[in-house]
Design a protein around this motif. Structure first.
Motif, PDB file in Angstrom:
ATOM      1  N   ASP A 271      -8.927   7.097  -2.394  1.00  0.00           N
ATOM      2  CA  ASP A 271      -9.593   8.403  -2.481  1.00  0.00           C
ATOM      3  C   ASP A 271      -9.266   9.260  -1.261  1.00  0.00           C
ATOM      4  OD1 ASP A 271     -11.626  10.314  -3.552  1.00  0.00           O
ATOM      5  OD2 ASP A 271     -12.677   9.752  -1.710  1.00  0.00           O
ATOM      6  N   LEU A 272      -9.294   8.648  -0.089  1.00  0.00           N
ATOM      7  CA  LEU A 272      -8.956   9.384   1.131  1.00  0.00           C
ATOM      8  C   LEU A 272      -7.468   9.727   1.182  1.00  0.00           C
ATOM      9  CD1 LEU A 272     -11.016   7.240   3.675  1.00  0.00           C
ATOM     10  CD2 LEU A 272     -11.568   9.568   2.917  1.00  0.00           C
ATOM     11  N   ALA A 273      -6.630   8.752   0.838  1.00  0.00           N
ATOM     12  CA  ALA A 273      -5.180   8.945   0.933  1.00  0.00           C
ATOM     13  C   ALA A 273      -4.680  10.000  -0.042  1.00  0.00           C
ATOM     14  CB  ALA A 273      -4.466   7.617   0.691  1.00  0.00           C
ATOM     15  N   ASN A 274      -5.369  10.174  -1.157  1.00  0.00           N
ATOM     16  CA  ASN A 274      -4.944  11.146  -2.164  1.00  0.00           C
ATOM     17  C   ASN A 274      -5.470  12.544  -1.895  1.00  0.00           C
ATOM     18  OD1 ASN A 274      -3.420   9.342  -3.714  1.00  0.00           O
ATOM     19  ND2 ASN A 274      -5.226   8.633  -4.825  1.00  0.00           N
ATOM     20  N   ASP A 275      -6.223  12.693  -0.818  1.00  0.00           N
ATOM     21  CA  ASP A 275      -6.771  13.996  -0.445  1.00  0.00           C
ATOM     22  C   ASP A 275      -5.888  14.603   0.645  1.00  0.00           C
ATOM     23  OD1 ASP A 275      -8.248  16.173   0.503  1.00  0.00           O
ATOM     24  OD2 ASP A 275     -10.170  15.152   0.231  1.00  0.00           O
ATOM     25  N   ASP A 276      -5.281  15.749   0.380  1.00  0.00           N
ATOM     26  CA  ASP A 276      -4.379  16.387   1.341  1.00  0.00           C
ATOM     27  C   ASP A 276      -5.069  16.751   2.655  1.00  0.00           C
ATOM     28  OD1 ASP A 276      -2.261  16.194  -0.358  1.00  0.00           O
ATOM     29  OD2 ASP A 276      -2.341  18.280  -1.057  1.00  0.00           O
ATOM     30  N   LEU A 277      -6.383  16.731   2.670  1.00  0.00           N
ATOM     31  CA  LEU A 277      -7.117  17.046   3.887  1.00  0.00           C
ATOM     32  C   LEU A 277      -6.938  15.959   4.945  1.00  0.00           C
ATOM     33  CD1 LEU A 277      -8.984  19.474   4.584  1.00  0.00           C
ATOM     34  CD2 LEU A 277     -10.925  17.976   4.044  1.00  0.00           C
ATOM     35  N   PHE A 278      -6.583  14.756   4.484  1.00  0.00           N
ATOM     36  CA  PHE A 278      -6.531  13.617   5.398  1.00  0.00           C
ATOM     37  C   PHE A 278      -5.110  13.075   5.544  1.00  0.00           C
ATOM     38  CE2 PHE A 278     -10.847  13.283   3.389  1.00  0.00           C
ATOM     39  CZ  PHE A 278     -11.517  13.827   4.474  1.00  0.00           C
ATOM     40  N   GLU A 279      -4.701  12.937   6.769  1.00  0.00           N
ATOM     41  CA  GLU A 279      -3.420  12.321   7.131  1.00  0.00           C
ATOM     42  C   GLU A 279      -3.684  10.841   7.423  1.00  0.00           C
ATOM     43  OE1 GLU A 279      -0.177  12.614  10.835  1.00  0.00           O
ATOM     44  OE2 GLU A 279      -1.936  13.913  10.774  1.00  0.00           O
ATOM     45  N   ILE A 280      -2.956   9.956   6.762  1.00  0.00           N
ATOM     46  CA  ILE A 280      -3.174   8.514   6.908  1.00  0.00           C
ATOM     47  C   ILE A 280      -2.154   7.930   7.877  1.00  0.00           C
ATOM     48  CG2 ILE A 280      -3.273   6.289   5.739  1.00  0.00           C
ATOM     49  CD1 ILE A 280      -5.515   8.209   4.947  1.00  0.00           C
ATOM     50  N   GLU A 281      -2.645   7.253   8.926  1.00  0.00           N
ATOM     51  CA  GLU A 281      -1.768   6.628   9.902  1.00  0.00           C
ATOM     52  C   GLU A 281      -2.177   5.174  10.134  1.00  0.00           C
ATOM     53  OE1 GLU A 281       0.899   8.033  10.602  1.00  0.00           O
ATOM     54  OE2 GLU A 281       0.517  10.165  10.213  1.00  0.00           O
ATOM     55  N   ASN A 282      -1.367   4.464  10.908  1.00  0.00           N
ATOM     56  CA  ASN A 282      -1.431   3.001  11.028  1.00  0.00           C
ATOM     57  C   ASN A 282      -2.299   2.576  12.213  1.00  0.00           C
ATOM     58  OD1 ASN A 282      -0.855   0.245  11.397  1.00  0.00           O
ATOM     59  ND2 ASN A 282       1.289   0.474  10.815  1.00  0.00           N
ATOM     60  N   HIS A 283      -3.354   1.811  11.925  1.00  0.00           N
ATOM     61  CA  HIS A 283      -4.253   1.298  12.965  1.00  0.00           C
ATOM     62  C   HIS A 283      -4.155  -0.225  13.090  1.00  0.00           C
ATOM     63  CE1 HIS A 283      -7.366   1.540  15.877  1.00  0.00           C
ATOM     64  NE2 HIS A 283      -8.392   1.218  15.111  1.00  0.00           N
ATOM     65  N   GLY A 284      -2.982  -0.752  12.733  1.00  0.00           N
ATOM     66  CA  GLY A 284      -2.733  -2.171  12.938  1.00  0.00           C
ATOM     67  C   GLY A 284      -3.267  -3.050  11.819  1.00  0.00           C
ATOM     68  N   SER A 285      -2.948  -4.315  11.927  1.00  0.00           N
ATOM     69  CA  SER A 285      -3.280  -5.282  10.886  1.00  0.00           C
ATOM     70  C   SER A 285      -4.524  -6.095  11.215  1.00  0.00           C
ATOM     71  CB  SER A 285      -2.085  -6.209  10.651  1.00  0.00           C
ATOM     72  OG  SER A 285      -0.932  -5.438  10.338  1.00  0.00           O
ATOM     73  N   GLU A 286      -4.582  -6.622  12.428  1.00  0.00           N
ATOM     74  CA  GLU A 286      -5.722  -7.436  12.853  1.00  0.00           C
ATOM     75  C   GLU A 286      -6.607  -6.721  13.867  1.00  0.00           C
ATOM     76  OE1 GLU A 286      -6.594 -10.290  11.543  1.00  0.00           O
ATOM     77  OE2 GLU A 286      -4.867 -10.231  10.180  1.00  0.00           O
ATOM     78  N   HIS A 287      -6.259  -5.481  14.197  1.00  0.00           N
ATOM     79  CA  HIS A 287      -7.050  -4.664  15.135  1.00  0.00           C
ATOM     80  C   HIS A 287      -7.120  -5.312  16.518  1.00  0.00           C
ATOM     81  CE1 HIS A 287     -10.550  -2.267  16.664  1.00  0.00           C
ATOM     82  NE2 HIS A 287      -9.948  -1.330  15.939  1.00  0.00           N
ATOM     83  N   VAL A 288      -5.946  -5.581  17.068  1.00  0.00           N
ATOM     84  CA  VAL A 288      -5.871  -6.229  18.380  1.00  0.00           C
ATOM     85  C   VAL A 288      -5.040  -5.378  19.335  1.00  0.00           C
ATOM     86  CG1 VAL A 288      -6.145  -8.555  17.446  1.00  0.00           C
ATOM     87  CG2 VAL A 288      -3.846  -7.576  17.680  1.00  0.00           C
ATOM     88  N   PRO A 289      -5.239  -5.564  20.650  1.00  0.00           N
ATOM     89  CA  PRO A 289      -4.383  -4.875  21.621  1.00  0.00           C
ATOM     90  C   PRO A 289      -2.935  -5.309  21.467  1.00  0.00           C
ATOM     91  CG  PRO A 289      -6.287  -5.894  22.694  1.00  0.00           C
ATOM     92  CD  PRO A 289      -6.238  -6.419  21.299  1.00  0.00           C
ATOM     93  N   LEU A 290      -2.005  -4.437  21.843  1.00  0.00           N
ATOM     94  CA  LEU A 290      -0.579  -4.766  21.749  1.00  0.00           C
ATOM     95  C   LEU A 290      -0.068  -5.217  23.109  1.00  0.00           C
ATOM     96  CD1 LEU A 290       1.467  -2.371  19.474  1.00  0.00           C
ATOM     97  CD2 LEU A 290       0.271  -4.480  18.925  1.00  0.00           C
TER      98      LEU A 290
END
Length: 274
Positions: A123-142
């Motif tokens: 629902d969010l990804a199909n809304d042009d108002l929202f840009e979808i970006e990558n926040h990682g897989s396990e949510h850990v520091p790099l």
């Protein structure tokens, strides 16, 4: 460090973005042409024998982008969706407000959140108002050495860095047909070697210059004051996964004030970053 990047197998072709602001359709077309989900697989690591020793650790290390390059009254609101036992919700009050007011926002979404909220993600990804970006897989520091941040164990070597990025890149690409340009790690901590690896994978590492809610712990007043402290080109860090917090109220107070002061809100992809 240059040698690390030169010897790393680049899977993703870097996008050449003009100074003009692209539409979201143009943005998605570029992504789709650049990468297919079946191309997203961990590479071999010919640089591993180099034993590169990172010299930096934190939120604002070399290579991390923290602002948009503009003198215009433009601000990017970025919201993290972190996933996991305490981060799998959605603050629908913020979503409804942004939609009602037509305020664009960039969403950094973790793979765990996507897998537990498939319908909401689409629902969010199909809304042009929202840009979808990558926040990682396990949510850990790099990290390439296992550094910790806020008590969370980071990745321990280059292969783990790569998988933390690419696993979620695959998940997002397979579901949306377009692949993110930007990456933000869990905790937003990195060493500079890990940042180079992400860059070699074709993504920019993006943090912030304004802490908007301190992990959704700020009061509404604190959120409001933090957002109102922006300057032209600011990137604000907020959270969209804590509906019981005061983030929504603070956002709803701050946005009209900024608008009255001449600010408008934009997606990250519309500007070069610094």
């Amino acid at each position: 460090m240059k040698l690390v990047t030169q010897t790393f197998t680049v899977l993703l072709v870097l996008l050449l973005v003009s100074c003009e602001t692209p539409t979201k359709e143009d943005h998605n077309d570029l992504h789709t042409k650049t990468i297919r989900s079946d191309e997203l697989s961990p590479p071999s690591h010919p640089y591993s024998h180099l034993n590169a020793e990172p010299q930096e650790w934190g939120e604002h290390v070399t290579g991390v982008k923290n602002r948009m390059h503009t003198d215009e009254l433009k601000v990017a609101l970025t919201f993290d969706l972190c996933g996991g036992p305490f981060g799998n919700q959605l603050d629908e009050d913020i979503v409804d407000y942004l939609r009602n007011e037509q305020i664009p926002a960039t969403l950094f979404v973790n793979e765990r959140w996507i897998l537990d909220n498939e319908a909401a993600f689409l629902d969010l990804a199909n809304d042009d108002l929202f840009e979808i970006e990558n926040h990682g897989s396990e949510h850990v520091p790099l990290s390439v050495t296992g550094q910790e941040a806020y008590g969370i164990q980071g990745t321990t070597h280059a292969h783990e860095v790569t998988e933390e990025v690419l696993s979620n890149q695959r998940t997002i690409t397979e579901r949306t047909g377009s692949s993110p340009s930007f990456f933000r790690s869990g905790t937003a901590f990195y060493d500079e070697v890990s940042v180079e690896i992400v860059q070699a994978l074709g993504l920019e590492v993006v943090n912030f210059d304004v802490v908007g809610d301190a992990g959704a712990t700020y009061s509404a007043d604190q959120v409001q004051h933090a957002i109102e402290s922006v300057s032209p080109g600011s990137i604000v860090l907020l959270h969209l996964n804590q509906p019981e917090s005061d983030v929504s109220e603070g956002v709803k107070r701050a946005i009209p004030t900024l608008q009255a002061n001449g600010y408008t809100f934009v997606h990250l992809y519309a500007f070069s970053l610094e």
